[in-house]
Scaffold this motif. Sequence first.
Motif, mmCIF file in Angstrom:
data_model
loop_
_atom_site.group_PDB
_atom_site.id
_atom_site.type_symbol
_atom_site.label_atom_id
_atom_site.label_comp_id
_atom_site.label_asym_id
_atom_site.label_seq_id
_atom_site.Cartn_x
_atom_site.Cartn_y
_atom_site.Cartn_z
ATOM 1 N N VAL A 87 72.610 -14.122 38.239
ATOM 2 C CA VAL A 87 73.980 -13.727 38.538
ATOM 3 C C VAL A 87 74.096 -13.463 40.035
ATOM 4 N N VAL A 88 75.111 -14.046 40.668
ATOM 5 C CA VAL A 88 75.406 -13.782 42.076
ATOM 6 C C VAL A 88 76.816 -13.202 42.141
ATOM 7 N N ALA A 89 76.926 -11.967 42.600
ATOM 8 C CA ALA A 89 78.221 -11.287 42.688
ATOM 9 C C ALA A 89 78.447 -10.839 44.122
ATOM 10 N N ALA B 194 71.233 -1.475 36.832
ATOM 11 C CA ALA B 194 72.387 -0.613 36.548
ATOM 12 C C ALA B 194 72.861 0.101 37.808
ATOM 13 N N ALA B 195 71.917 0.600 38.615
ATOM 14 C CA ALA B 195 72.289 1.273 39.859
ATOM 15 C C ALA B 195 73.001 0.306 40.807
ATOM 16 N N LEU C 15 77.913 -1.623 43.417
ATOM 17 C CA LEU C 15 78.846 -2.707 43.710
ATOM 18 C C LEU C 15 80.271 -2.290 43.349
ATOM 19 N N LEU C 16 80.405 -1.583 42.246
ATOM 20 C CA LEU C 16 81.716 -1.076 41.845
ATOM 21 C C LEU C 16 82.246 -0.073 42.872
ATOM 22 N N VAL D 138 79.091 -7.099 50.387
ATOM 23 C CA VAL D 138 77.990 -6.594 49.570
ATOM 24 C C VAL D 138 77.719 -7.639 48.488
ATOM 25 N N ILE D 139 76.467 -8.087 48.402
ATOM 26 C CA ILE D 139 76.090 -9.166 47.490
ATOM 27 C C ILE D 139 75.053 -8.633 46.501
#
Length: 378
Positions: A60-62, A113-114, A119-120, A131-132
């Motif tokens: 996953v890349v966010a 999870a951290a 990211l949120l 921020v990636i």
Amino acid sequence: MTESTLTKLLAALIQIDSTNPSLIAGGVGEAPIAQFVEDWLTRRGIEVELDQAAAGRPSVVARVRGQGGGRALLLNAHLDTVGTANMPDALTPRIQDGRMYGRGSYDMKSGLAACLLALLDAQSANLRGDVILTAVADEEHASIGTSSVLRRLSADAAIVTEPTSLKLCVAHKGFTWHQIKTFGVAAHGSRPDLGSDAVAQMGRVLGKLEALQTELERRPAHPLLGHASVHASTIAGGQELSSYPAECILNLERRTLPGETAEAVSAEWEGILAELSNSPDFKAEHRLLLARSAFSVPGDAPIVQILETQAAQVLGHVPEQIGLSFWMDSALIAGAGIPTVIFGPHGGGAHSAAEWVDLESVEQCRAILSGVVRAFCG
């Protein structure tokens, strides 16, 4: 963001089987957990896509995009776990005395999870830089996930959230895997005049291996990692008791320090075999099977200093800078030119039947990551 939100997220991640199929035949792999993470991020308005390193092996890349003109920070965690054999209720998270138990709780769905919650937090931080998050496949085997995502993105710094008990890991060892094959001549066991013993020839190699370990212990030690090492991993040779063995195969591992290259270590073994080849009945060949570089980052690098400052604010003390003996994806990220540090929560039981993470430390990790995001990207 409350601790109960983090606890629920971590429990949901643990419940998803993400056993690495390259380690365990029939392992589920990363697709189900990658889908969960993608859906979780999408519902919260975070830009996300999947990177397929191989069929059925997604990462996953966010990204939370900044307003421009700032530095980009990469957060990294891996999706896969080792197997669950001899681990009752491995996918049923259990909380006891502030700890969450379950496969992947420590290694490393707590770090994931951290990262997700950090990211949120970044969405409302009015950042200038991006921020990636890379939540990657296959770290427990060949790191095809991180290798793949690094071909499509870069950043000004990175934090790998492997568990470090809230200490700053600034160095870890690398490794090289080697295969050495010695050759004899097959013959009936009653005909020493015709046969040559490949297993006995390998005995000479093992003697040199022991001598090399002694030499490595005499070389200058790394201040955080100690000495390099070498050991014999597997050995096989011969056909049956009544025959001279035609060949013997030794697989060995050499743990390396920052600054040691695969080329230099291979040359070390080529030199050993060349010396043994002075004996007319000795014949051998060497092959490098796999190499992973050691990792280090200067203790005064900007990302290290910012992380240290933010951690001190949350923890009430300056965290220790440490080195670790095992290899991580941090070496690949640093090798791509991205200054990297390793930082994650406290726990224990990695790869064991009783794996756990301290929940308070996971929340502290999230708070520290969010502080670093603001300081580095803002």
